[in-house]
Design an enzyme around this catalytic site. Structure first.
Site, PDB file in Angstrom:
ATOM      1  N   ARG A  51       0.819  -1.216   0.000  1.00  0.00           N
ATOM      2  CA  ARG A  51       0.000   0.000   0.000  1.00  0.00           C
ATOM      3  C   ARG A  51       0.852   1.266   0.000  1.00  0.00           C
ATOM      4  O   ARG A  51       0.368   2.344  -0.315  1.00  0.00           O
ATOM      5  CB  ARG A  51      -0.916   0.010   1.219  1.00  0.00           C
ATOM      6  CG  ARG A  51      -2.050  -1.004   1.150  1.00  0.00           C
ATOM      7  CD  ARG A  51      -2.933  -0.900   2.369  1.00  0.00           C
ATOM      8  NE  ARG A  51      -2.196  -1.173   3.602  1.00  0.00           N
ATOM      9  CZ  ARG A  51      -2.719  -1.066   4.821  1.00  0.00           C
ATOM     10  NH1 ARG A  51      -3.971  -0.660   4.968  1.00  0.00           N
ATOM     11  NH2 ARG A  51      -1.990  -1.349   5.890  1.00  0.00           N
ATOM     12  N   LYS A 148       1.089 -19.711   6.410  1.00  0.00           N
ATOM     13  CA  LYS A 148       0.298 -20.042   7.578  1.00  0.00           C
ATOM     14  C   LYS A 148       0.120 -18.773   8.422  1.00  0.00           C
ATOM     15  O   LYS A 148       0.937 -17.841   8.290  1.00  0.00           O
ATOM     16  CB  LYS A 148       0.965 -21.166   8.367  1.00  0.00           C
ATOM     17  CG  LYS A 148       2.127 -20.737   9.274  1.00  0.00           C
ATOM     18  CD  LYS A 148       2.589 -21.902  10.118  1.00  0.00           C
ATOM     19  CE  LYS A 148       3.617 -21.478  11.143  1.00  0.00           C
ATOM     20  NZ  LYS A 148       3.089 -20.746  12.276  1.00  0.00           N
ATOM     21  N   ASP A 235       0.143 -22.537  16.720  1.00  0.00           N
ATOM     22  CA  ASP A 235       1.286 -21.957  16.023  1.00  0.00           C
ATOM     23  C   ASP A 235       2.262 -23.014  15.525  1.00  0.00           C
ATOM     24  O   ASP A 235       2.885 -22.836  14.477  1.00  0.00           O
ATOM     25  CB  ASP A 235       2.022 -20.986  16.957  1.00  0.00           C
ATOM     26  CG  ASP A 235       3.122 -20.224  16.251  1.00  0.00           C
ATOM     27  OD1 ASP A 235       2.837 -19.589  15.217  1.00  0.00           O
ATOM     28  OD2 ASP A 235       4.273 -20.259  16.725  1.00  0.00           O
ATOM     29  N   HIS A 240       3.489 -27.502  11.868  1.00  0.00           N
ATOM     30  CA  HIS A 240       4.872 -27.962  11.751  1.00  0.00           C
ATOM     31  C   HIS A 240       5.057 -29.382  12.292  1.00  0.00           C
ATOM     32  O   HIS A 240       5.555 -30.263  11.603  1.00  0.00           O
ATOM     33  CB  HIS A 240       5.812 -27.024  12.507  1.00  0.00           C
ATOM     34  CG  HIS A 240       5.884 -25.639  11.936  1.00  0.00           C
ATOM     35  ND1 HIS A 240       5.694 -25.385  10.594  1.00  0.00           N
ATOM     36  CD2 HIS A 240       6.144 -24.447  12.514  1.00  0.00           C
ATOM     37  CE1 HIS A 240       5.830 -24.084  10.385  1.00  0.00           C
ATOM     38  NE2 HIS A 240       6.096 -23.498  11.527  1.00  0.00           N
TER      39      HIS A 240
END
Length: 483
Positions: A51, A148, A235, A240
């Protein structure tokens, strides 16, 4: 041994979020490294968008400073740096609005592979995918790459997949997990399926248990607000560690193709048995000395979000019935270390005297920091005076074994080149993401319903005491997290 570099075809890569931290630290340096070794062709083009209002010259200077800071080869190879900067353009685009899309369309070349890398907030994945399609920018040869998190739970993952599939076919969607780009993770498949030595032993008859550890020495400083909404389960474990579990436990695919490999990974997730809350340990690091606590770093003094989690997982199939998998990850632990430990059963009848502290045979697959494989064996201790046993390790550090002491290839470099080649083997498929969330959601809901506070643990250790008991109660023990 020198690695062969196979050039990819020319392409146009559009990097949304081109001024962001991930782009500056990982994506652009990774592309530069591929350019410097000749894998990225001279006539490839990188169109960065954001932006921010700036012209190309200003963005080039921003990129130059980023590469000099985060790409070591940029300081040593100024001619490659200048040539690489010539491949870069900048277009101001409002990802959430209508400005800049026509300019982006004009900046792209026809009849060229187009890859759209979305290094932006997941809330923009759907809107960007729609605008690429609506403005005629996406073509049948296009690929879209998303970072992710792939949703926050099963419901949001399904909604995200629906947004992406409403504008791109599944074979065009690349859900990137940088762990799958690590050399040792890929070598896990080669180790299992290219050698007749190991696959016959890779089952519950011979394997006592498996430990998968991803330990981090840093806390959540700088990303506390995000992490407090996520926690270690969302997370790290759901993506993972789940990927490492799948690659370790999967059946041999019928052939080495993207869908054949991913079919077998989905079968592993679907075979996971429900996890009892007694087989889950959650922890949260506390303050020590001048170091702040998780509450300090997250900015939430009442937080019950876990910075550590350990889980005992069972796979309900013929290969792994009776062999538990232990998953462990956490912040502020002793060292940054990632490994998969395959711990084998003892011989059915031991003819030698019992050795104090004997740990038995194991294969340790190190993912970081020094990628390689260690085999732990029992041998006779050298010297006269009786028959005494001792343990030795046969170590293969990849850099030593393959004479590759140069800067290792970053996971992002490998995965971006796979996108350009159209190889989805190391990327998560939509049903795989949804299956992982379908397994993780009940675990998260279970501890939320129980209302238990995560166990405190000191920074610089191995996590909460309860995590040690997760194995000790069954006569096993975690491998030490080594600094």
């Amino acid at each position: 041994m020198v690695s062969r570099v196979i050039p990819v075809d020319p392409f146009d890569l559009v990097l949304f979020g081109g001024t962001g931290d991930l782009a500056r630290r990982k994506i652009l340096p990774g592309l530069f490294h591929r350019f410097a070794v000749g894998q990225m062709p001279q006539d490839a083009r990188i169109i960065c968008t954001a932006r921010s209002a700036m012209d190309r010259a200003a963005f080039i200077e921003l990129t130059r400073s980023s590469l000099l800071k985060f790409a070591s080869a940029a300081k040593e190879n100024s001619s490659a740096l200048e040539s690489f900067l010539q491949t870069i353009d900048y277009v101001q685009v409002d990802a959430a609005g209508q400005d800049g899309w026509d300019a982006l369309s004009k900046a792209l070349r026809p009849d060229m592979v187009r890859a759209f890398y979305l290094s932006v907030s997941p809330s923009l994945f759907g809107p960007i995918a729609h605008k690429l399609n609506n403005h005629g920018i996406a073509t049948p040869q296009s690929r879209i790459v998303v970072e992710k998190p792939f949703g926050h739970d099963l419901e949001s993952a399904k909604a995200l997949n629906a947004d992406l599939r409403g504008n791109f076919e599944e074979h065009q969607i690349y859900r990137i997990d940088h762990y799958l780009g690590k050399e040792t993770v890929q070598n896990l498949m080669a180790l299992r399926f290219a050698n007749s030595l190991w696959e016959p032993l890779w089952n519950s008859t011979h394997v006592d248990h498996v430990q998968i550890t991803v330990a981090e020495s840093l806390g959540v400083e700088g990303r506390g607000e995000y992490y407090d909404r996520s926690g270690a389960m969302r997370d790290m474990v759901q993506n993972h560690l789940m990927q490492l579990l799948c690659l370790t436990a999967m059946e041999p695919p019928s052939r080495f193709t993207p869908d054949a490999v991913r079919d077998e990974k989905v079968k592993v997730i679907e075979a996971l048995e429900p996890v009892d809350q007694s087989d889950i340990v959650r922890g949260q690091y506390r303050a020590q000395g001048e170091e702040g606590s998780y509450h300090d770093h997250s900015g939430n003094p009442q937080s019950r979000t876990e910075s550590f989690v350990a889980i005992k997982v069972n796979i309900g199939n013929w290969r792994w019935a009776g062999t538990p998998f232990y998953l462990r990850t956490g912040k502020k632990l002793r060292a940054r270390s990632s490994e998969i430990a395959i711990v084998f059963r003892d011989p059915p009848h031991m003819i030698f005297p019992k050795m104090e502290g004997r740990r038995g045979n194991a294969m340790i697959i190190r993912l970081q920091p020094d990628e390689g494989i260690t085999l732990r064996n029992t041998i006779k201790e050298p010297g006269p005076g009786g028959f005494r046993l001792t343990e030795v390790s046969m170590d293969m550090t990849f850099a030593d074994a393959l004479d590759q002491h140069a800067e290792p290839q970053d996971a992002y470099e490998r995965l971006i080149m796979d996108v350009i080649r159209g190889d989805q083997t190391l990327f998560m498929r939509g049903d795989e993401v949804e299956a992982a969330w379908a397994w993780a959601d009940p675990l998260i809901e279970g501890w939320q319903d129980a209302g238990r506070t995560p166990a405190p643990y000191d920074p610089g250790g191995s996590g909460p005491e309860d995590a040690l008991m997760l194995l000790h109660r069954e006569g096993r023990r975690w491998r030490e997290i080594m600094a």
